[in-house]
Motif scaffolding. Structure first.
Motif, PDB file in Angstrom:
ATOM      1  N   TRP A   8      22.939 -13.653  -9.943  1.00  0.00           N
ATOM      2  CA  TRP A   8      24.361 -13.348  -9.764  1.00  0.00           C
ATOM      3  C   TRP A   8      24.875 -13.925  -8.454  1.00  0.00           C
ATOM      4  CZ3 TRP A   8      27.602 -12.101 -13.364  1.00  0.00           C
ATOM      5  CH2 TRP A   8      27.187 -11.374 -14.471  1.00  0.00           C
ATOM      6  N   LEU A   9      24.121 -13.744  -7.390  1.00  0.00           N
ATOM      7  CA  LEU A   9      24.531 -14.270  -6.091  1.00  0.00           C
ATOM      8  C   LEU A   9      24.631 -15.790  -6.113  1.00  0.00           C
ATOM      9  CD1 LEU A   9      22.542 -11.985  -3.631  1.00  0.00           C
ATOM     10  CD2 LEU A   9      25.005 -12.003  -4.061  1.00  0.00           C
ATOM     11  N   PHE A  10      23.682 -16.425  -6.778  1.00  0.00           N
ATOM     12  CA  PHE A  10      23.709 -17.883  -6.885  1.00  0.00           C
ATOM     13  C   PHE A  10      24.940 -18.341  -7.664  1.00  0.00           C
ATOM     14  CE2 PHE A  10      22.599 -21.828  -9.105  1.00  0.00           C
ATOM     15  CZ  PHE A  10      22.363 -22.642  -8.006  1.00  0.00           C
ATOM     16  N   GLU A  11      25.259 -17.681  -8.754  1.00  0.00           N
ATOM     17  CA  GLU A  11      26.431 -18.052  -9.549  1.00  0.00           C
ATOM     18  C   GLU A  11      27.725 -17.849  -8.763  1.00  0.00           C
ATOM     19  OE1 GLU A  11      26.378 -15.985 -13.240  1.00  0.00           O
ATOM     20  OE2 GLU A  11      24.544 -16.958 -13.924  1.00  0.00           O
ATOM     21  N   ILE A  12      27.809 -16.755  -8.021  1.00  0.00           N
ATOM     22  CA  ILE A  12      29.009 -16.497  -7.218  1.00  0.00           C
ATOM     23  C   ILE A  12      29.144 -17.540  -6.117  1.00  0.00           C
ATOM     24  CG2 ILE A  12      30.039 -14.871  -5.579  1.00  0.00           C
ATOM     25  CD1 ILE A  12      28.884 -12.623  -7.355  1.00  0.00           C
ATOM     26  N   ALA A  13      28.054 -17.858  -5.442  1.00  0.00           N
ATOM     27  CA  ALA A  13      28.088 -18.866  -4.381  1.00  0.00           C
ATOM     28  C   ALA A  13      28.468 -20.230  -4.942  1.00  0.00           C
ATOM     29  CB  ALA A  13      26.741 -18.936  -3.683  1.00  0.00           C
ATOM     30  N   LEU A  14      27.946 -20.568  -6.097  1.00  0.00           N
ATOM     31  CA  LEU A  14      28.277 -21.846  -6.726  1.00  0.00           C
ATOM     32  C   LEU A  14      29.748 -21.900  -7.110  1.00  0.00           C
ATOM     33  CD1 LEU A  14      27.136 -24.521  -7.760  1.00  0.00           C
ATOM     34  CD2 LEU A  14      26.697 -23.400  -9.941  1.00  0.00           C
ATOM     35  N   THR A  15      30.265 -20.822  -7.662  1.00  0.00           N
ATOM     36  CA  THR A  15      31.682 -20.764  -8.046  1.00  0.00           C
ATOM     37  C   THR A  15      32.584 -20.894  -6.825  1.00  0.00           C
ATOM     38  OG1 THR A  15      31.131 -19.341  -9.917  1.00  0.00           O
ATOM     39  CG2 THR A  15      33.424 -19.357  -9.197  1.00  0.00           C
ATOM     40  N   LEU A  16      32.252 -20.190  -5.748  1.00  0.00           N
ATOM     41  CA  LEU A  16      33.044 -20.293  -4.525  1.00  0.00           C
ATOM     42  C   LEU A  16      32.975 -21.694  -3.936  1.00  0.00           C
ATOM     43  CD1 LEU A  16      32.240 -16.910  -2.753  1.00  0.00           C
ATOM     44  CD2 LEU A  16      34.385 -17.600  -3.835  1.00  0.00           C
ATOM     45  N   GLY A  17      31.839 -22.310  -4.015  1.00  0.00           N
ATOM     46  CA  GLY A  17      31.690 -23.672  -3.491  1.00  0.00           C
ATOM     47  C   GLY A  17      32.488 -24.694  -4.284  1.00  0.00           C
ATOM     48  N   VAL A  18      32.601 -24.473  -5.592  1.00  0.00           N
ATOM     49  CA  VAL A  18      33.317 -25.420  -6.445  1.00  0.00           C
ATOM     50  C   VAL A  18      34.825 -25.205  -6.375  1.00  0.00           C
ATOM     51  CG1 VAL A  18      33.702 -26.101  -8.847  1.00  0.00           C
ATOM     52  CG2 VAL A  18      31.381 -25.780  -8.007  1.00  0.00           C
ATOM     53  N   PHE A  19      35.260 -23.955  -6.510  1.00  0.00           N
ATOM     54  CA  PHE A  19      36.695 -23.681  -6.594  1.00  0.00           C
ATOM     55  C   PHE A  19      37.332 -23.276  -5.268  1.00  0.00           C
ATOM     56  CE2 PHE A  19      35.171 -22.810 -10.945  1.00  0.00           C
ATOM     57  CZ  PHE A  19      35.920 -23.771 -11.601  1.00  0.00           C
ATOM     58  N   GLY A  20      36.534 -22.927  -4.281  1.00  0.00           N
ATOM     59  CA  GLY A  20      37.055 -22.468  -2.998  1.00  0.00           C
ATOM     60  C   GLY A  20      38.002 -23.442  -2.315  1.00  0.00           C
ATOM     61  N   PRO A  21      37.624 -24.712  -2.161  1.00  0.00           N
ATOM     62  CA  PRO A  21      38.526 -25.652  -1.485  1.00  0.00           C
ATOM     63  C   PRO A  21      39.880 -25.806  -2.185  1.00  0.00           C
ATOM     64  CG  PRO A  21      36.322 -26.555  -1.606  1.00  0.00           C
ATOM     65  CD  PRO A  21      36.322 -25.312  -2.436  1.00  0.00           C
ATOM     66  N   ASP A  22      39.898 -25.794  -3.502  1.00  0.00           N
ATOM     67  CA  ASP A  22      41.162 -25.903  -4.231  1.00  0.00           C
ATOM     68  C   ASP A  22      42.030 -24.669  -4.018  1.00  0.00           C
ATOM     69  OD1 ASP A  22      40.517 -28.386  -5.248  1.00  0.00           O
ATOM     70  OD2 ASP A  22      39.560 -27.555  -7.033  1.00  0.00           O
ATOM     71  N   VAL A  23      41.419 -23.501  -3.986  1.00  0.00           N
ATOM     72  CA  VAL A  23      42.182 -22.271  -3.765  1.00  0.00           C
ATOM     73  C   VAL A  23      42.785 -22.274  -2.363  1.00  0.00           C
ATOM     74  CG1 VAL A  23      41.964 -19.764  -3.523  1.00  0.00           C
ATOM     75  CG2 VAL A  23      40.851 -20.933  -5.430  1.00  0.00           C
ATOM     76  N   VAL A  24      42.008 -22.679  -1.372  1.00  0.00           N
ATOM     77  CA  VAL A  24      42.499 -22.731   0.008  1.00  0.00           C
ATOM     78  C   VAL A  24      43.645 -23.733   0.118  1.00  0.00           C
ATOM     79  CG1 VAL A  24      41.887 -23.381   2.378  1.00  0.00           C
ATOM     80  CG2 VAL A  24      40.337 -21.969   1.022  1.00  0.00           C
ATOM     81  N   ARG A  25      43.500 -24.902  -0.501  1.00  0.00           N
ATOM     82  CA  ARG A  25      44.550 -25.922  -0.455  1.00  0.00           C
ATOM     83  C   ARG A  25      45.829 -25.413  -1.113  1.00  0.00           C
ATOM     84  NH1 ARG A  25      42.019 -29.828  -3.067  1.00  0.00           N
ATOM     85  NH2 ARG A  25      40.831 -30.315  -1.223  1.00  0.00           N
ATOM     86  N   GLY A  26      45.704 -24.732  -2.227  1.00  0.00           N
ATOM     87  CA  GLY A  26      46.878 -24.178  -2.899  1.00  0.00           C
ATOM     88  C   GLY A  26      47.571 -23.114  -2.067  1.00  0.00           C
ATOM     89  N   CYS A  27      46.784 -22.261  -1.406  1.00  0.00           N
ATOM     90  CA  CYS A  27      47.376 -21.233  -0.540  1.00  0.00           C
ATOM     91  C   CYS A  27      48.106 -21.859   0.633  1.00  0.00           C
ATOM     92  CB  CYS A  27      46.295 -20.277  -0.039  1.00  0.00           C
ATOM     93  SG  CYS A  27      45.631 -19.219  -1.334  1.00  0.00           S
ATOM     94  N   ARG A  28      47.543 -22.900   1.210  1.00  0.00           N
ATOM     95  CA  ARG A  28      48.213 -23.577   2.330  1.00  0.00           C
ATOM     96  C   ARG A  28      49.524 -24.202   1.901  1.00  0.00           C
ATOM     97  NH1 ARG A  28      43.344 -26.695   5.514  1.00  0.00           N
ATOM     98  NH2 ARG A  28      42.478 -24.838   6.494  1.00  0.00           N
ATOM     99  N   ARG A  29      49.544 -24.814   0.709  1.00  0.00           N
ATOM    100  CA  ARG A  29      50.785 -25.434   0.232  1.00  0.00           C
ATOM    101  C   ARG A  29      51.857 -24.386  -0.008  1.00  0.00           C
ATOM    102  NH1 ARG A  29      50.295 -30.290  -3.874  1.00  0.00           N
ATOM    103  NH2 ARG A  29      52.461 -30.284  -3.254  1.00  0.00           N
ATOM    104  N   ARG A  30      51.488 -23.246  -0.578  1.00  0.00           N
ATOM    105  CA  ARG A  30      52.463 -22.173  -0.804  1.00  0.00           C
ATOM    106  C   ARG A  30      52.970 -21.606   0.518  1.00  0.00           C
ATOM    107  NH1 ARG A  30      49.642 -19.181  -5.905  1.00  0.00           N
ATOM    108  NH2 ARG A  30      50.296 -20.723  -7.433  1.00  0.00           N
TER     109      ARG A  30
END
Length: 59
Positions: A8-30
């Protein structure tokens, strides 16, 4: 199919690593758009028009 805590921890870390930068970029644009709108309302000035990509390249 059962997952261990490590899986579970590995899957969560992988998901955050893949989608995290896009989420941060979207929040900055908003946030940037919200600040731009807020400044326009405070000053009463019209919002500056954004130039098209073709205009930026010509300059």
């Amino acid at each position: 199919m059962q997952h261990t805590a490590a899986a579970w921890l590995f899957e969560i870390a992988l998901t955050l690593g893949v989608f995290g930068p896009d989420v941060v970029r979207g929040c900055r644009r908003r946030l940037t758009a919200g600040v731009r709108i807020g400044i326009t309302q405070l000053t009463g000035a019209p919002a500056p028009a954004r130039r098209a990509e073709s205009d930026r390249e010509a300059s």
